[in-house]
Scaffold this motif. Structure first.
Motif, PDB file in Angstrom:
ATOM      1  N   GLU A 174      -0.560 -17.136 -36.199  1.00  0.00           N
ATOM      2  CA  GLU A 174       0.089 -17.460 -37.463  1.00  0.00           C
ATOM      3  C   GLU A 174       1.005 -16.308 -37.825  1.00  0.00           C
ATOM      4  N   GLY A 175       2.286 -16.572 -37.922  1.00  0.00           N
ATOM      5  CA  GLY A 175       3.240 -15.489 -38.093  1.00  0.00           C
ATOM      6  C   GLY A 175       3.385 -14.725 -36.783  1.00  0.00           C
ATOM      7  N   GLY A 176       3.808 -13.497 -36.875  1.00  0.00           N
ATOM      8  CA  GLY A 176       3.964 -12.688 -35.665  1.00  0.00           C
ATOM      9  C   GLY A 176       5.259 -12.987 -34.945  1.00  0.00           C
ATOM     10  N   ALA A 177       5.558 -12.161 -33.948  1.00  0.00           N
ATOM     11  CA  ALA A 177       6.816 -12.333 -33.231  1.00  0.00           C
ATOM     12  C   ALA A 177       6.754 -11.675 -31.862  1.00  0.00           C
ATOM     13  N   ALA A 178       7.493 -12.267 -30.927  1.00  0.00           N
ATOM     14  CA  ALA A 178       7.731 -11.676 -29.601  1.00  0.00           C
ATOM     15  C   ALA A 178       6.438 -11.400 -28.847  1.00  0.00           C
ATOM     16  N   ASN A 179       5.553 -12.406 -28.790  1.00  0.00           N
ATOM     17  CA  ASN A 179       4.301 -12.265 -28.052  1.00  0.00           C
ATOM     18  C   ASN A 179       4.327 -13.079 -26.766  1.00  0.00           C
ATOM     19  N   LEU A 180       3.471 -12.691 -25.829  1.00  0.00           N
ATOM     20  CA  LEU A 180       3.474 -13.290 -24.492  1.00  0.00           C
ATOM     21  C   LEU A 180       2.049 -13.647 -24.078  1.00  0.00           C
ATOM     22  N   PHE A 181       1.875 -14.886 -23.577  1.00  0.00           N
ATOM     23  CA  PHE A 181       0.616 -15.344 -22.997  1.00  0.00           C
ATOM     24  C   PHE A 181       0.949 -15.768 -21.573  1.00  0.00           C
ATOM     25  N   GLU A 182       0.346 -15.089 -20.580  1.00  0.00           N
ATOM     26  CA  GLU A 182       0.840 -15.220 -19.212  1.00  0.00           C
ATOM     27  C   GLU A 182      -0.301 -15.226 -18.197  1.00  0.00           C
ATOM     28  N   ASP A 183      -0.142 -16.022 -17.138  1.00  0.00           N
ATOM     29  CA  ASP A 183      -1.045 -16.012 -15.978  1.00  0.00           C
ATOM     30  C   ASP A 183      -2.508 -16.196 -16.388  1.00  0.00           C
ATOM     31  N   ARG A 235      11.980 -24.307 -25.942  1.00  0.00           N
ATOM     32  CA  ARG A 235      12.564 -24.368 -24.615  1.00  0.00           C
ATOM     33  C   ARG A 235      11.434 -24.513 -23.604  1.00  0.00           C
ATOM     34  N   PHE A 236      11.414 -25.657 -22.912  1.00  0.00           N
ATOM     35  CA  PHE A 236      10.336 -25.973 -21.982  1.00  0.00           C
ATOM     36  C   PHE A 236      10.920 -26.090 -20.580  1.00  0.00           C
ATOM     37  N   TYR A 237      10.437 -25.269 -19.654  1.00  0.00           N
ATOM     38  CA  TYR A 237      10.960 -25.232 -18.295  1.00  0.00           C
ATOM     39  C   TYR A 237       9.857 -25.585 -17.301  1.00  0.00           C
ATOM     40  N   ASP A 238      10.055 -26.645 -16.548  1.00  0.00           N
ATOM     41  CA  ASP A 238       9.146 -27.033 -15.466  1.00  0.00           C
ATOM     42  C   ASP A 238       7.698 -27.093 -15.951  1.00  0.00           C
ATOM     43  N   THR A 239       7.485 -27.799 -17.060  1.00  0.00           N
ATOM     44  CA  THR A 239       6.139 -27.985 -17.589  1.00  0.00           C
ATOM     45  C   THR A 239       5.512 -29.219 -16.961  1.00  0.00           C
ATOM     46  N   GLU A 240       4.199 -29.203 -16.836  1.00  0.00           N
ATOM     47  CA  GLU A 240       3.470 -30.336 -16.277  1.00  0.00           C
ATOM     48  C   GLU A 240       2.382 -30.768 -17.253  1.00  0.00           C
ATOM     49  N   PHE A 241       2.515 -31.986 -17.764  1.00  0.00           N
ATOM     50  CA  PHE A 241       1.502 -32.593 -18.621  1.00  0.00           C
ATOM     51  C   PHE A 241       1.019 -33.839 -17.890  1.00  0.00           C
ATOM     52  N   ARG A 254       6.062 -16.790 -25.979  1.00  0.00           N
ATOM     53  CA  ARG A 254       6.323 -17.201 -24.603  1.00  0.00           C
ATOM     54  C   ARG A 254       5.000 -17.462 -23.891  1.00  0.00           C
ATOM     55  N   VAL A 255       4.903 -18.637 -23.269  1.00  0.00           N
ATOM     56  CA  VAL A 255       3.713 -19.013 -22.510  1.00  0.00           C
ATOM     57  C   VAL A 255       4.175 -19.281 -21.079  1.00  0.00           C
ATOM     58  N   VAL A 256       3.702 -18.472 -20.143  1.00  0.00           N
ATOM     59  CA  VAL A 256       4.223 -18.486 -18.778  1.00  0.00           C
ATOM     60  C   VAL A 256       3.068 -18.614 -17.778  1.00  0.00           C
ATOM     61  N   ARG A 257       3.165 -19.588 -16.897  1.00  0.00           N
ATOM     62  CA  ARG A 257       2.168 -19.799 -15.834  1.00  0.00           C
ATOM     63  C   ARG A 257       0.746 -19.861 -16.405  1.00  0.00           C
ATOM     64  N   VAL A 258       0.578 -20.718 -17.386  1.00  0.00           N
ATOM     65  CA  VAL A 258      -0.728 -20.947 -18.007  1.00  0.00           C
ATOM     66  C   VAL A 258      -1.194 -22.353 -17.659  1.00  0.00           C
ATOM     67  N   ASN A 259      -2.400 -22.459 -17.155  1.00  0.00           N
ATOM     68  CA  ASN A 259      -2.972 -23.733 -16.704  1.00  0.00           C
ATOM     69  C   ASN A 259      -4.176 -24.052 -17.576  1.00  0.00           C
ATOM     70  N   MET A 260      -4.133 -25.206 -18.266  1.00  0.00           N
ATOM     71  CA  MET A 260      -5.249 -25.647 -19.095  1.00  0.00           C
ATOM     72  C   MET A 260      -5.708 -27.026 -18.644  1.00  0.00           C
ATOM     73  N   THR A 305       4.068 -24.119 -17.014  1.00  0.00           N
ATOM     74  CA  THR A 305       2.727 -24.312 -17.557  1.00  0.00           C
ATOM     75  C   THR A 305       2.194 -25.676 -17.152  1.00  0.00           C
ATOM     76  N   ILE A 306       0.855 -25.807 -17.158  1.00  0.00           N
ATOM     77  CA  ILE A 306       0.197 -27.056 -16.771  1.00  0.00           C
ATOM     78  C   ILE A 306      -0.849 -27.413 -17.825  1.00  0.00           C
ATOM     79  N   CYS A 307      -0.872 -28.678 -18.194  1.00  0.00           N
ATOM     80  CA  CYS A 307      -1.881 -29.211 -19.107  1.00  0.00           C
ATOM     81  C   CYS A 307      -2.420 -30.489 -18.484  1.00  0.00           C
ATOM     82  N   GLU A 308      -3.715 -30.526 -18.187  1.00  0.00           N
ATOM     83  CA  GLU A 308      -4.293 -31.667 -17.479  1.00  0.00           C
ATOM     84  C   GLU A 308      -5.393 -32.336 -18.295  1.00  0.00           C
ATOM     85  N   SER A 309      -5.362 -33.674 -18.289  1.00  0.00           N
ATOM     86  CA  SER A 309      -6.441 -34.514 -18.822  1.00  0.00           C
ATOM     87  C   SER A 309      -6.744 -34.243 -20.291  1.00  0.00           C
ATOM     88  N   ALA A 310      -5.708 -33.975 -21.068  1.00  0.00           N
ATOM     89  CA  ALA A 310      -5.880 -33.723 -22.502  1.00  0.00           C
ATOM     90  C   ALA A 310      -5.650 -35.008 -23.291  1.00  0.00           C
TER      91      ALA A 310
END
Length: 311
Positions: A21-30, A124-130, A64-70, A95-100
């Motif tokens: 909530e709020g915040g800026a310029a954070n990264l969630f990766e691998d 901006r969504f690049y090569d996402t898999e749902f 930014r969420v990069v190479r995250v698999n859920m 990123t990948i999201c399966e069976s949600a």
């Protein structure tokens, strides 16, 4: 929380992973998550208590969420991403999201005000898999969302749509008398979309571009060509906005390479009565069912201008 990174972590059966909530310029990766039970990533802000956007508010900016698999816990109960209210610049890459139950949900409460300027923006969504989601993307009141490539697969008869884009609280189209709302515009380039009981993609925002993609295995609930539904449905149904400017070009519709279920009755593209200035051209729809649909019987509150043929 600003300028922080979360990297190289794994989760098993969590209810939530990251809430910002709020915040800026954070990264969630691998990251890899198995058995997600709740919402994986929630990203939001709040402008409801400020009189204008330059006063005090809790704005979120650039996650930014990069190479995250859920992957969801059994039962399609999870939501991989929830992006809402005054949060701008969500970047999903590989990123990948399966069976949600829901791949990504985007909303903006009416309390945000400001003509939609304080709604989610600049996704901006690049090569996402749902994949295997009840609905892959459920998006309302969002400003300037763009995607490139990716793979989006519904659950067949369990999915009314694979992608649903609409306006609820914001989204007034621009006109000669009104400046319109900020909460508009959707663009997707490339990608594959399929496996829906009804239309694969439903678009109910004033400005959009759909180009260079492949749509397949839609209208799986249809029992004959008489009640077949379109792959791409341009409509104000379920939205506060009627589409007024758009481009649908260079897409392949109805059948994809690989194994196909038998006796699928799929139409190509529908423009609801009242849709204007939408340009449809150079789409390959030779495998779609041509002809009109008896909407008076099957959809009594809706009237359509059907587009068929190779355009």
């Amino acid at each position: 929380l600003c300028n922080r990174a979360i990297r190289d972590v794994s989760f098993l059966n969590p209810y939530n992973i990251l809430k910002e909530e709020g915040g800026a310029a954070n990264l969630f990766e691998d990251s890899v998550t198995l058995g997600l039970r709740g919402t994986g990533v929630e990203f939001w802000g709040d402008s409801s208590k400020c009189n204008n956007l330059s006063s005090r508010n809790k704005r979120a900016d650039l996650l930014r969420v990069v190479r995250v698999n859920m992957s969801s816990y059994a039962g399609h109960i999870s939501r991989c991403y929830y992006w809402h209210d005054f949060a701008q610049s969500l970047n999903l890459s590989n990123t990948i999201c399966e069976s949600a139950g829901t791949g990504i949900e985007v909303t903006c409460d009416s309390s945000m005000g400001h003509n939609g300027e304080a709604c989610p923006a600049f996704g901006r969504f690049y090569d996402t898999e749902f994949e295997d989601c009840t609905i892959c993307m459920s998006i309302t009141d969002t400003q300037d969302l763009e995607g490139d490539g990716g793979y989006f697969l519904g659950r067949g008869l369990k999915s009314n749509n694979v992608i649903r884009i609409s306006s609820k609280n914001f989204g007034q189209p621009a006109s000669s008398k009104n400046i319109g709302s900020y909460a508009e515009a959707f663009r997707w380039h490339g990608g594959r979309f399929g496996n829906s009981g009804d239309a694969i993609m439903s678009i109910g925002v004033s400005e959009f571009i759909l180009e260079g993609a492949q749509y397949f295995n839609g209208s799986l609930a249809a029992s004959s060509s008489r009640n077949a539904r379109p792959e791409i449905d341009i409509t104000g149904y379920g939205s506060a906005t009627m589409p007024t400017r758009g481009i649908i070009a260079n897409n392949i519709l109805c059948v994809a390479s690989g194994q196909q279920p038998v006796k699928i009755f799929q139409k190509s593209i529908a423009l609801e009565e009242g849709v204007s200035h939408v340009h449809v051209h150079d789409n390959e729809i030779s495998m779609c069912i041509n002809g009109n649909i008896d909407y008076n019987k099957n959809f009594p509150n809706r009237k359509f201008n059907m587009i068929s043929g190779n355009m």
